[in-house]
Design a protein around this motif. Sequence first.
Motif, short mmCIF file in Angstrom:
data_model
loop_
_atom_site.label_atom_id
_atom_site.label_comp_id
_atom_site.label_asym_id
_atom_site.label_seq_id
_atom_site.Cartn_x
_atom_site.Cartn_y
_atom_site.Cartn_z
N ARG A 272 0.82 -1.21 0.00
CA ARG A 272 0.00 0.00 0.00
C ARG A 272 0.86 1.27 0.00
O ARG A 272 0.41 2.34 -0.41
CB ARG A 272 -0.91 -0.02 1.24
N SER B 148 3.01 2.12 -1.91
CA SER B 148 3.26 2.64 -3.26
C SER B 148 2.22 3.68 -3.65
O SER B 148 2.38 4.37 -4.66
CB SER B 148 3.24 1.49 -4.28
N LYS B 149 1.16 3.80 -2.86
CA LYS B 149 0.05 4.70 -3.19
C LYS B 149 -0.20 5.75 -2.12
O LYS B 149 -0.79 6.79 -2.39
CB LYS B 149 -1.23 3.89 -3.42
N ALA C 68 6.03 2.05 -6.70
CA ALA C 68 5.05 2.65 -7.60
C ALA C 68 5.56 2.59 -9.04
O ALA C 68 4.79 2.33 -9.98
CB ALA C 68 4.76 4.09 -7.19
#
Length: 246
Positions: free
Chosen positions: A136, A138-139, A153
């Motif tokens: 998570r 990466s966001k 990401a």
Amino acid sequence: MTILITGGSKGIGRGIAERFGADGAHVLVNYVSDEAAALETATAVEAKGGRATLLRCDLATVDGIAQLGRLVREQTDGLDQVVHGAVWPHAVATMEVSVADFDKALWLNGSSLLALVQELRPLLTRGSAVFHVSSRGSKLAVPNYVAIGAPKALAESLVRYLAVALAPDGIRVNTVSCSGVLTDAVRRVRPDAEERFVRMAAKNPSGRNIEPEDVGAMVHHLSASDLEMVTGREFFVDGGLYSGTD
């Protein structure tokens, strides 16, 4: 069946290795420094009926990727699955990370996925599947996670590009992400990881945290040959944790 798992000697990588070992697969376990953990993983894979081969190789450079390619080709002429889970768990605040360290993290935690698939492309055939392990972070901006989350990401974007490039040859590329697993990398990023994970378990509607075996089950499921049209996507394992609002 032959599967390569980078960063496969601990945590999530080991969970995936053991799951495929239960199918009698030849599991190629890449690791860098912790030989004791690698040997434990090999023993666990073989106890489940699989065959394990340890490949010690540092993927922090282009030469390291090429070395891994040579080691893999010594073991097999084809790969059914590739799981890229190697990560440099560099824990640092966003405004404190050095450019040099971020560049290093950007390579191993991000760009190396492209280099790895290019290196292994001759071993991938119709039906082969490639997986990138993400999270998570990466966001969302997770504290002390910029050197992991931002590069991941990039890797998630590369998954989409690779999926399109390899789809005509019947090779699939997907991302598997999960909520927190209490790994050495997480402990390095979050000094309060133990206490935090107790709270996470209580908050998860499924009543517990995600374990490496849960991620292994997802990768195993997605590797099925009858999912040939499933590619370029991200699949999340979280027990419903991130679906709630509380």
